[in-house]
Motif scaffolding. Sequence first.
Motif, short mmCIF file in Angstrom:
data_model
loop_
_atom_site.label_atom_id
_atom_site.label_comp_id
_atom_site.label_asym_id
_atom_site.label_seq_id
_atom_site.Cartn_x
_atom_site.Cartn_y
_atom_site.Cartn_z
N ALA A 162 -36.88 -21.42 -11.47
CA ALA A 162 -35.97 -23.04 -11.95
C ALA A 162 -34.75 -22.51 -11.57
O ALA A 162 -33.89 -22.12 -11.35
N ASN A 163 -34.79 -23.49 -11.01
CA ASN A 163 -33.83 -24.33 -10.32
C ASN A 163 -33.72 -22.88 -9.01
O ASN A 163 -32.67 -23.68 -8.06
N GLY A 164 -34.61 -22.04 -8.44
CA GLY A 164 -34.22 -21.21 -7.57
C GLY A 164 -33.44 -19.73 -8.16
O GLY A 164 -32.79 -19.67 -7.41
N ASP A 165 -33.22 -20.06 -9.15
CA ASP A 165 -31.89 -18.99 -9.81
C ASP A 165 -32.27 -17.30 -9.41
O ASP A 165 -31.62 -16.79 -8.43
N TRP A 166 -33.70 -17.52 -9.53
CA TRP A 166 -33.95 -15.79 -8.95
C TRP A 166 -33.92 -15.57 -7.02
O TRP A 166 -33.32 -14.63 -6.67
N ALA A 167 -34.10 -16.63 -6.24
CA ALA A 167 -34.13 -17.06 -5.56
C ALA A 167 -32.39 -16.54 -4.43
O ALA A 167 -32.76 -15.90 -3.86
N GLN A 215 -47.96 -9.16 6.46
CA GLN A 215 -46.29 -8.78 6.70
C GLN A 215 -45.07 -7.98 6.36
O GLN A 215 -44.55 -7.62 6.48
N LEU A 216 -45.43 -7.78 5.06
CA LEU A 216 -44.74 -6.79 4.39
C LEU A 216 -44.81 -5.10 4.10
O LEU A 216 -46.11 -5.08 5.19
N ASN A 217 -43.57 -4.93 4.87
CA ASN A 217 -44.09 -3.07 4.58
C ASN A 217 -43.89 -2.06 3.53
O ASN A 217 -44.31 -1.01 3.98
N GLY A 218 -43.66 -2.47 2.70
CA GLY A 218 -43.93 -2.40 1.30
C GLY A 218 -42.33 -1.74 0.46
O GLY A 218 -42.67 -1.41 -0.73
N SER A 219 -41.29 -1.54 1.25
CA SER A 219 -40.12 -1.21 0.88
C SER A 219 -39.16 -2.92 -0.01
O SER A 219 -38.62 -1.82 0.15
N GLU A 220 -39.61 -3.82 0.52
CA GLU A 220 -38.89 -4.66 0.25
C GLU A 220 -38.56 -5.01 -1.46
O GLU A 220 -39.99 -4.83 -1.78
N SER A 221 -37.54 -5.68 -1.67
CA SER A 221 -37.04 -5.83 -3.23
C SER A 221 -38.32 -7.37 -3.60
O SER A 221 -38.03 -8.89 -2.52
N PRO A 222 -38.88 -7.19 -4.61
CA PRO A 222 -39.35 -8.83 -4.86
C PRO A 222 -38.86 -9.45 -4.65
O PRO A 222 -38.95 -10.89 -4.44
N GLN A 223 -37.15 -9.69 -5.45
CA GLN A 223 -36.58 -10.36 -5.45
C GLN A 223 -35.97 -11.07 -3.66
O GLN A 223 -35.66 -11.97 -3.20
#
Length: 377
Positions: free
Chosen positions: A215-220, A260-268
Amino acid sequence: MQRFIGLMSGTSMDGIDAALVRFDATGTAALEASVGIPMPQALRERLWQLAHADQVSFADLAWAEEAFCQCQAESVQRLLEQQGLEPEDIAAIGSHGQTIEHAPYGHQPGSPPYTLQLDNPSRLAELTRCAVVADFRRRDLAAGGQAAPLAPIFHQQVFRHPERWRLVLNLGGIANLTLLPPTSDPRAPLGFDTGPANALLDAWHQRHRGTPFDANGDWAAGGQVDTALLERWLAEPYFHRPPPRSTGRELFSLDWAEAQLNGSESPQDVQATLAELTATSVALGIEMARERFTAPASLDLVPCGGGSRNLDLLARLARQLPEATLLDSESLGWPADWLEAAAFAWLAHARLNLQPGNLPSVTGASAERVLGGLYAR
């Protein structure tokens, strides 16, 4: 005066939009009313499975088609009851159907192109007692076109300005643009899919936050853009392919993003980077369109679709396109949420009047074509 209803369910598969559009004797269109109904969760899950399956059963297709058609009929009934209208008051329903797969380049090199929308216009005509126009895309495909996007011809009718360059940006599951020269310019509009929008943002949010959209892109907005990841995603050849071009979930799926993810990225941070990918790929597409037309950077930008309510995404677009003037489509008479549904009401009107429903400058078709099949009430 005639009234048409347009029905649209996009690649986000979150609901069915119905728009009641009135046409006067000159063919000028105006939005009268609209309703939206959410997609039942069981149906959404089945549609999602069908759209990502290598093989499907006829029974699954039949169940999904009937359930989808019942939802369409419910949206029409609600609209008629809301406005105190009878089925006889509607000249026709324009039904887009639910895209299951869109492969304008074929499944693999050398295979024929195809586009598949789940729909049953015969059943819809029975349930609503209205005439139905459906199967809009495949005639353009048969004429050598991409079969998408189809809304630019409608954008041309309702948004083209005598002096200003305008760019209509639909932020649905997939983002697509329509570049409209001023009416004083004889060139036809240009339009194409720029890449992913809500489809990836919603899917990633659903997986990690458990709700259908951000919603509103708040998490992004609270995440950090991973520039290395963004560069890996932007290496996708589609972003650099000249138009005509169109795409869908077949390419821009979570599998594509996760590769393209390396596995160490934060989901947010991934959510923030997906939002930046949408803004950046839109900006790349706009620059490609502007260069083709030598259009100015100071054009009017008219966002529509579900992503037009994503404040974080709009802020990212504003940073990417500092010279553009943001215009609210509602101020131009067409609220952003109902523009695509209204486009299919317009296409149904064009079909009944045997007028072309495609723009070869957009889809790449060999010529203009009357789109859609008519199913009597």
